[in-house]
Write an enzyme that holds these catalytic residues in place. Structure first.
Site, PDB file in Angstrom:
ATOM      1  N   LEU A 121       0.864  -1.171   0.000  1.00  0.00           N
ATOM      2  CA  LEU A 121       0.000   0.000   0.000  1.00  0.00           C
ATOM      3  C   LEU A 121       0.902   1.223   0.000  1.00  0.00           C
ATOM      4  O   LEU A 121       1.872   1.269   0.751  1.00  0.00           O
ATOM      5  CB  LEU A 121      -0.902   0.015   1.242  1.00  0.00           C
ATOM      6  CG  LEU A 121      -1.913  -1.127   1.386  1.00  0.00           C
ATOM      7  CD1 LEU A 121      -2.615  -1.037   2.738  1.00  0.00           C
ATOM      8  CD2 LEU A 121      -2.931  -1.097   0.254  1.00  0.00           C
ATOM      9  N   ASP A 122       0.602   2.209  -0.851  1.00  0.00           N
ATOM     10  CA  ASP A 122       1.430   3.408  -0.828  1.00  0.00           C
ATOM     11  C   ASP A 122       1.262   4.110   0.511  1.00  0.00           C
ATOM     12  O   ASP A 122       0.331   3.821   1.276  1.00  0.00           O
ATOM     13  CB  ASP A 122       1.078   4.328  -1.998  1.00  0.00           C
ATOM     14  CG  ASP A 122      -0.348   4.843  -1.936  1.00  0.00           C
ATOM     15  OD1 ASP A 122      -0.655   5.641  -1.039  1.00  0.00           O
ATOM     16  OD2 ASP A 122      -1.163   4.442  -2.795  1.00  0.00           O
ATOM     17  N   ALA A 123       2.153   5.031   0.805  1.00  0.00           N
ATOM     18  CA  ALA A 123       2.198   5.632   2.135  1.00  0.00           C
ATOM     19  C   ALA A 123       0.872   6.261   2.541  1.00  0.00           C
ATOM     20  O   ALA A 123       0.458   6.180   3.701  1.00  0.00           O
ATOM     21  CB  ALA A 123       3.311   6.679   2.185  1.00  0.00           C
TER      22      ALA A 123
END
Length: 257
Positions: A121-123
């Site tokens: 998951l991106d930040a």
């Protein structure tokens, strides 16, 4: 299809552990109830139905199933659900010192456990990450050929029209190729924004954000709520829980293990 009946010979002669004891230790049921399951031909070992009592198995290598669902019987296997907070990196180590998933499992890593995360998951995206030391399970859960669905809730800009649903179902082409969602629905609508649910088995980078921006609705908040049969539920951000036996068995079944 259930396997053929297994003869009343022990899988490992006089070695190994009795099957009903292994099942009981894995939390399936009491030893007596496990014996009844064997009598009712509900238990398989290595793809074959067990028909008599007394079989001994090697818990470290045998594949045991009850009613077609795999039972995890080795203590070494780890299956965890993490609610990744917004702003955290989906890595075990961040060279820039930013908070990352590795910080939440630092004690496990320090003890020698090697954990794979199922997808990234991106930040700025929060929600469900699965962690396991079973590399083959992690690989299959991430690979699009196994079509394991991931579910997301997204707050997007603007009011989403029905034409968006039709466009996503028909498939759109992004800069790295075509993609089609498995399901899409509007959960709630506001004056200038909409909460939507999107289900897909793609794992390309930023795929949900790129899809929704492509159809004119940039994402302002994104949460992954489900991977396969495992739900995030009301798990708090930053917390980790061990998957229960039913969840683990369902994941293995989904990917053919």
């Amino acid at each position: 299809m259930r396997g053929a009946a297994l003869p009343d010979t022990a899988a490992y002669g006089e070695e190994g552990v009795r099957l009903q004891k292994v099942l009981a230790q894995a939390g399936v049921a009491s030893r007596r109830v496990c014996e009844q399951m064997i009598d009712k031909r509900r238990v398989e070992v290595n793809g074959k139905i067990v028909t008599t009592q007394g079989m001994r198995i090697d818990p470290s290598t045998a594949v045991v199933k009850v009613d077609g669902m795999r039972v995890m019987i080795t203590e070494e296997l780890v299956h965890l659900a993490l609610n990744k907070p917004r702003g955290w990196q989906s890595t075990m180590l961040d060279e820039l010192g930013r908070p990352c998933v590795g910080d939440l499992v630092a004690e496990r890593i320090a003890s020698g456990q090697r954990l794979f995360h199922v997808g990234r998951l991106d930040a700025e995206t929060e929600g469900l990450l699965l962690l396991t030391n079973d590399g083959e399970l992690a690989h299959r859960l991430m690979h699009p050929s196994y079509k394991v669905q991931k579910t997301y809730l997204a707050d997007v800009e603007g009011v989403v029209r029905r034409s968006v649903d039709r466009a996503l179902a028909a498939g759109v082409t992004l800069d790295d190729g075509p993609v089609r969602v498995d399901a899409f629905s509007v959960v709630d609508a506001f004056d200038k924004s909409t909460l939507v649910k999107i289900v897909l088995h793609e794992g390309r980078k930023h795929i949900v954000r790129r899809l929704l921006e492509h159809v004119g609705h940039p994402v302002t908040r994104l949460v992954r709520t489900q991977i396969g049969s495992v739900h995030l539920g009301d798990q708090r951000p930053g917390t980790i829980r061990a998957l229960n036996r039913q969840e683990v068995g369902a994941l293995y079944k989904e990917v053919g293990l």
